[in-house]
Write a protein that holds these residues in place. Structure first.
Motif, PDB file in Angstrom:
ATOM      1  N   ARG A   4      82.246  95.167   4.501  1.00  0.00           N
ATOM      2  CA  ARG A   4      82.790  94.783   6.401  1.00  0.00           C
ATOM      3  C   ARG A   4      83.105  96.474   6.628  1.00  0.00           C
ATOM      4  O   ARG A   4      82.913  96.708   7.579  1.00  0.00           O
ATOM      5  N   LEU A   5      84.242  97.137   6.101  1.00  0.00           N
ATOM      6  CA  LEU A   5      84.400  98.938   6.325  1.00  0.00           C
ATOM      7  C   LEU A   5      83.908  99.305   6.079  1.00  0.00           C
ATOM      8  O   LEU A   5      83.732 100.688   7.668  1.00  0.00           O
ATOM      9  N   LEU A   6      83.030  99.421   5.266  1.00  0.00           N
ATOM     10  CA  LEU A   6      81.756 100.615   5.647  1.00  0.00           C
ATOM     11  C   LEU A   6      81.240 100.518   5.968  1.00  0.00           C
ATOM     12  O   LEU A   6      80.142 101.066   7.148  1.00  0.00           O
ATOM     13  N   ALA A   7      80.410  99.132   6.540  1.00  0.00           N
ATOM     14  CA  ALA A   7      79.739  98.559   7.994  1.00  0.00           C
ATOM     15  C   ALA A   7      79.947  98.837   9.362  1.00  0.00           C
ATOM     16  O   ALA A   7      79.566  99.555  10.257  1.00  0.00           O
ATOM     17  N   ALA A   8      81.052  98.748   9.417  1.00  0.00           N
ATOM     18  CA  ALA A   8      81.421  99.510  10.794  1.00  0.00           C
ATOM     19  C   ALA A   8      81.765 100.547  10.419  1.00  0.00           C
ATOM     20  O   ALA A   8      81.934 101.254  11.345  1.00  0.00           O
ATOM     21  N   LEU A   9      82.428 101.908   9.519  1.00  0.00           N
ATOM     22  CA  LEU A   9      82.161 102.590   9.250  1.00  0.00           C
ATOM     23  C   LEU A   9      80.932 103.688   9.292  1.00  0.00           C
ATOM     24  O   LEU A   9      80.613 104.409  10.127  1.00  0.00           O
ATOM     25  N   ASP A  10      79.582 102.918   9.222  1.00  0.00           N
ATOM     26  CA  ASP A  10      78.418 102.983   9.771  1.00  0.00           C
ATOM     27  C   ASP A  10      78.141 103.083  10.971  1.00  0.00           C
ATOM     28  O   ASP A  10      77.130 104.402  11.548  1.00  0.00           O
ATOM     29  N   GLU A  11      78.539 102.049  12.014  1.00  0.00           N
ATOM     30  CA  GLU A  11      78.488 102.031  12.900  1.00  0.00           C
ATOM     31  C   GLU A  11      78.968 103.055  13.751  1.00  0.00           C
ATOM     32  O   GLU A  11      78.770 103.170  15.468  1.00  0.00           O
ATOM     33  N   HIS A  12      80.377 103.118  14.014  1.00  0.00           N
ATOM     34  CA  HIS A  12      81.053 103.728  14.932  1.00  0.00           C
ATOM     35  C   HIS A  12      81.139 105.424  13.908  1.00  0.00           C
ATOM     36  O   HIS A  12      81.752 106.013  14.742  1.00  0.00           O
ATOM     37  N   GLY A  13      81.079 105.643  12.834  1.00  0.00           N
ATOM     38  CA  GLY A  13      81.141 107.294  12.076  1.00  0.00           C
ATOM     39  C   GLY A  13      82.555 107.288  11.407  1.00  0.00           C
ATOM     40  O   GLY A  13      82.398 107.245  10.289  1.00  0.00           O
ATOM     41  N   THR A  14      83.645 107.392  12.725  1.00  0.00           N
ATOM     42  CA  THR A  14      84.812 107.642  11.679  1.00  0.00           C
ATOM     43  C   THR A  14      85.196 106.322  12.466  1.00  0.00           C
ATOM     44  O   THR A  14      85.258 106.074  14.045  1.00  0.00           O
ATOM     45  N   LEU A  15      86.581 105.328  11.529  1.00  0.00           N
ATOM     46  CA  LEU A  15      87.792 104.704  13.026  1.00  0.00           C
ATOM     47  C   LEU A  15      89.378 105.421  12.380  1.00  0.00           C
ATOM     48  O   LEU A  15      89.059 106.175  11.429  1.00  0.00           O
ATOM     49  N   SER A  16      89.775 105.264  13.162  1.00  0.00           N
ATOM     50  CA  SER A  16      91.474 105.080  12.947  1.00  0.00           C
ATOM     51  C   SER A  16      91.526 104.281  12.215  1.00  0.00           C
ATOM     52  O   SER A  16      91.350 103.184  11.856  1.00  0.00           O
ATOM     53  N   VAL A  17      92.877 104.454  11.008  1.00  0.00           N
ATOM     54  CA  VAL A  17      93.488 103.644  10.308  1.00  0.00           C
ATOM     55  C   VAL A  17      94.060 102.605  10.346  1.00  0.00           C
ATOM     56  O   VAL A  17      93.630 101.177  10.321  1.00  0.00           O
ATOM     57  N   ALA A  18      94.576 102.459  12.171  1.00  0.00           N
ATOM     58  CA  ALA A  18      95.144 101.104  12.476  1.00  0.00           C
ATOM     59  C   ALA A  18      93.936 100.213  12.718  1.00  0.00           C
ATOM     60  O   ALA A  18      93.503  99.139  12.386  1.00  0.00           O
ATOM     61  N   ASP A  19      91.881 100.991  13.414  1.00  0.00           N
ATOM     62  CA  ASP A  19      91.359 100.247  13.356  1.00  0.00           C
ATOM     63  C   ASP A  19      90.735  99.493  12.444  1.00  0.00           C
ATOM     64  O   ASP A  19      89.720  98.829  12.442  1.00  0.00           O
ATOM     65  N   CYS A  20      91.103 100.054  11.407  1.00  0.00           N
ATOM     66  CA  CYS A  20      90.153  99.764  10.105  1.00  0.00           C
ATOM     67  C   CYS A  20      90.655  98.477   9.423  1.00  0.00           C
ATOM     68  O   CYS A  20      90.209  97.073   9.051  1.00  0.00           O
ATOM     69  N   PHE A  21      91.390  98.018   9.880  1.00  0.00           N
ATOM     70  CA  PHE A  21      93.164  97.117   9.670  1.00  0.00           C
ATOM     71  C   PHE A  21      92.232  95.334   9.730  1.00  0.00           C
ATOM     72  O   PHE A  21      91.847  94.386   8.656  1.00  0.00           O
ATOM     73  N   PRO A  22      91.248  94.986  10.866  1.00  0.00           N
ATOM     74  CA  PRO A  22      90.007  93.578  10.666  1.00  0.00           C
ATOM     75  C   PRO A  22      89.624  93.594   9.647  1.00  0.00           C
ATOM     76  O   PRO A  22      89.056  92.540   9.371  1.00  0.00           O
TER      77      PRO A  22
END
Length: 170
Positions: free
Chosen positions: A112-130
């Motif tokens: 889930r986290l790697l897919a979100a990073l692939d979609e957005h490039g970078t995320l904040s620590v707080a945005d990774c929580f979900p």
């Protein structure tokens, strides 16, 4: 097994150093005439092997024979001053992350986290929580950082909710 607290702190930094493949504590004995020295670490990097000591106070200039004996064994010798070990945010961040070194991030959370990073490039620590539904978010994220799935800047500031998280780059 660490010779002193400075060596323990240097070991923490080695654990989060992207260039370090592996390290061993108190790896060998260097001898010359009546002198004996056991270095703090043998560090394997992509560029070769290094014998390393955490040095403090009057040790800041180790005996010259130590470097030449290390070279005779095929190693570069590096003496790291204590004031360099503890400067900046890297040591604090390393110690914080290493509290979670025994955790394993579950596959679902990692995907889930790697897919979100692939979609957005970078995320904040707080945005990774979900992304963390099977484990505690900080434990899961720390595990992924330590296992080099994702990375954060350990030198800029203490890791916080606004710290940028991105996929690991080789």
């Amino acid at each position: 097994m660490f010779r002193n607290q400075a060596a323990r702190h240097l070991g923490c930094l080695l654990d989060v150093d992207q260039d370090v493949i592996s390290w061993t504590c108190l790896p060998l004995m260097l001898e010359r005439d009546s002198g004996v020295h056991i270095p703090d670490f043998l560090v394997e990097k992509g560029s070769g092997s290094i014998v390393m000591d955490a040095v403090e106070g009057r040790e800041k200039s180790p005996a010259l024979w130590i470097a030449s004996e290390a070279a005779a064994h095929g190693y570069e010798y590096v003496a790291v001053p204590v004031d360099e070990i503890g400067s900046g945010f890297r040591l604090w961040n390393a110690v914080d992350l290493l509290r979670y070194s025994r955790w394993q991030c579950p596959l679902g959370d990692r995907i889930r986290l790697l897919a979100a990073l692939d979609e957005h490039g970078t995320l904040s620590v707080a945005d990774c929580f979900p992304a963390f539904q099977e484990t505690r978010p900080i434990a899961g994220l720390s595990s992924l950082i330590l296992n080099r799935f994702v990375e954060v800047d350990l030198d800029e500031a203490l890791i916080g909710p606004e710290t940028s998280v991105r996929r690991w780059r080789d």
